[in-house]
Write a protein that holds these residues in place. Structure first.
Motif, PDB file in Angstrom:
ATOM      1  N   VAL A  47       4.583  -3.912  -5.806  1.00  0.00           N
ATOM      2  CA  VAL A  47       4.311  -3.737  -4.375  1.00  0.00           C
ATOM      3  C   VAL A  47       5.253  -4.601  -3.540  1.00  0.00           C
ATOM      4  CG1 VAL A  47       2.576  -4.101  -2.570  1.00  0.00           C
ATOM      5  CG2 VAL A  47       1.936  -2.961  -4.701  1.00  0.00           C
ATOM      6  N   LYS A  48       5.561  -5.796  -4.013  1.00  0.00           N
ATOM      7  CA  LYS A  48       6.512  -6.650  -3.291  1.00  0.00           C
ATOM      8  C   LYS A  48       7.894  -6.005  -3.242  1.00  0.00           C
ATOM      9  CE  LYS A  48       4.318 -11.124  -4.001  1.00  0.00           C
ATOM     10  NZ  LYS A  48       4.392 -12.435  -4.628  1.00  0.00           N
ATOM     11  N   GLU A  49       8.317  -5.389  -4.325  1.00  0.00           N
ATOM     12  CA  GLU A  49       9.607  -4.694  -4.339  1.00  0.00           C
ATOM     13  C   GLU A  49       9.582  -3.486  -3.402  1.00  0.00           C
ATOM     14  OE1 GLU A  49      12.606  -5.480  -5.659  1.00  0.00           O
ATOM     15  OE2 GLU A  49      11.640  -7.374  -6.111  1.00  0.00           O
ATOM     16  N   ILE A  50       8.470  -2.781  -3.390  1.00  0.00           N
ATOM     17  CA  ILE A  50       8.335  -1.641  -2.481  1.00  0.00           C
ATOM     18  C   ILE A  50       8.393  -2.106  -1.034  1.00  0.00           C
ATOM     19  CG2 ILE A  50       6.751   0.170  -1.678  1.00  0.00           C
ATOM     20  CD1 ILE A  50       5.910   0.480  -4.648  1.00  0.00           C
ATOM     21  N   ALA A  51       7.819  -3.266  -0.746  1.00  0.00           N
ATOM     22  CA  ALA A  51       7.876  -3.819   0.616  1.00  0.00           C
ATOM     23  C   ALA A  51       9.315  -4.096   1.027  1.00  0.00           C
ATOM     24  CB  ALA A  51       7.032  -5.091   0.707  1.00  0.00           C
ATOM     25  N   LYS A  52      10.122  -4.568   0.094  1.00  0.00           N
ATOM     26  CA  LYS A  52      11.539  -4.816   0.395  1.00  0.00           C
ATOM     27  C   LYS A  52      12.269  -3.510   0.702  1.00  0.00           C
ATOM     28  CE  LYS A  52      11.960  -8.875  -2.600  1.00  0.00           C
ATOM     29  NZ  LYS A  52      12.567  -9.374  -3.856  1.00  0.00           N
ATOM     30  N   ILE A  53      11.886  -2.453   0.017  1.00  0.00           N
ATOM     31  CA  ILE A  53      12.559  -1.165   0.159  1.00  0.00           C
ATOM     32  C   ILE A  53      12.059  -0.393   1.384  1.00  0.00           C
ATOM     33  CG2 ILE A  53      12.884   1.110  -0.909  1.00  0.00           C
ATOM     34  CD1 ILE A  53      12.630  -0.370  -3.652  1.00  0.00           C
ATOM     35  N   ALA A  54      10.736  -0.328   1.542  1.00  0.00           N
ATOM     36  CA  ALA A  54      10.154   0.578   2.534  1.00  0.00           C
ATOM     37  C   ALA A  54       9.385  -0.122   3.642  1.00  0.00           C
ATOM     38  CB  ALA A  54       9.239   1.571   1.832  1.00  0.00           C
ATOM     39  N   GLY A  55       9.254  -1.438   3.557  1.00  0.00           N
ATOM     40  CA  GLY A  55       8.533  -2.167   4.587  1.00  0.00           C
ATOM     41  C   GLY A  55       7.110  -2.494   4.163  1.00  0.00           C
ATOM     42  N   PRO A  56       6.532  -3.501   4.819  1.00  0.00           N
ATOM     43  CA  PRO A  56       5.205  -3.988   4.418  1.00  0.00           C
ATOM     44  C   PRO A  56       4.075  -2.983   4.639  1.00  0.00           C
ATOM     45  CG  PRO A  56       5.982  -5.144   6.372  1.00  0.00           C
ATOM     46  CD  PRO A  56       7.118  -4.311   5.871  1.00  0.00           C
ATOM     47  N   GLU A  57       4.143  -2.186   5.703  1.00  0.00           N
ATOM     48  CA  GLU A  57       3.081  -1.211   5.954  1.00  0.00           C
ATOM     49  C   GLU A  57       3.017  -0.167   4.845  1.00  0.00           C
ATOM     50  OE1 GLU A  57       0.629  -1.072   8.265  1.00  0.00           O
ATOM     51  OE2 GLU A  57       1.321  -3.079   8.822  1.00  0.00           O
ATOM     52  N   THR A  58       4.166   0.339   4.456  1.00  0.00           N
ATOM     53  CA  THR A  58       4.219   1.327   3.386  1.00  0.00           C
ATOM     54  C   THR A  58       3.764   0.700   2.077  1.00  0.00           C
ATOM     55  OG1 THR A  58       6.016   2.506   4.483  1.00  0.00           O
ATOM     56  CG2 THR A  58       5.738   2.914   2.127  1.00  0.00           C
ATOM     57  N   ALA A  59       4.180  -0.535   1.826  1.00  0.00           N
ATOM     58  CA  ALA A  59       3.779  -1.218   0.586  1.00  0.00           C
ATOM     59  C   ALA A  59       2.264  -1.399   0.539  1.00  0.00           C
ATOM     60  CB  ALA A  59       4.481  -2.568   0.477  1.00  0.00           C
TER      61      ALA A  59
END
Length: 84
Positions: free
Chosen positions: A60-72
């Motif tokens: 989820v932290k990696e996804i936040a880097k890619i797509a932003g915290p809301e999406t994560a």
């Protein structure tokens, strides 16, 4: 239930950007095609166990880097639904 976990984890490791877009629409997760492709590229081939809290948090932290915290956060909610 172990087979169920294996199926879900396998799907996450082989997901495509188009599938992520489809799931995003289905679960009301706002995601662009570019973000979906980047997330799918990150997940593809990884042996991720979303049933393990530490591994799920790392993803989820990696996804936040890619797509932003809301999406994560939305993806994390989706992962949690899958693990129940």
């Amino acid at each position: 239930m172990k087979i169920f976990e294996n199926i879900i984890n396998h799907k996450i490791g082989t997901i495509t950007g188009d599938e992520l877009l489809k799931y995003g629409k289905q679960f009301q997760i706002i995601i662009t095609k570019q973000q979906a492709n980047k997330i799918a590229d990150y997940l593809r081939g990884k042996q991720v166990n979303i049933f393990n809290d530490e591994e799920r948090t790392r993803v989820v932290k990696e996804i936040a880097k890619i797509a932003g915290p809301e999406t994560a956060r939305a993806v994390n909610k989706l992962f949690i639904q899958f693990t129940k």
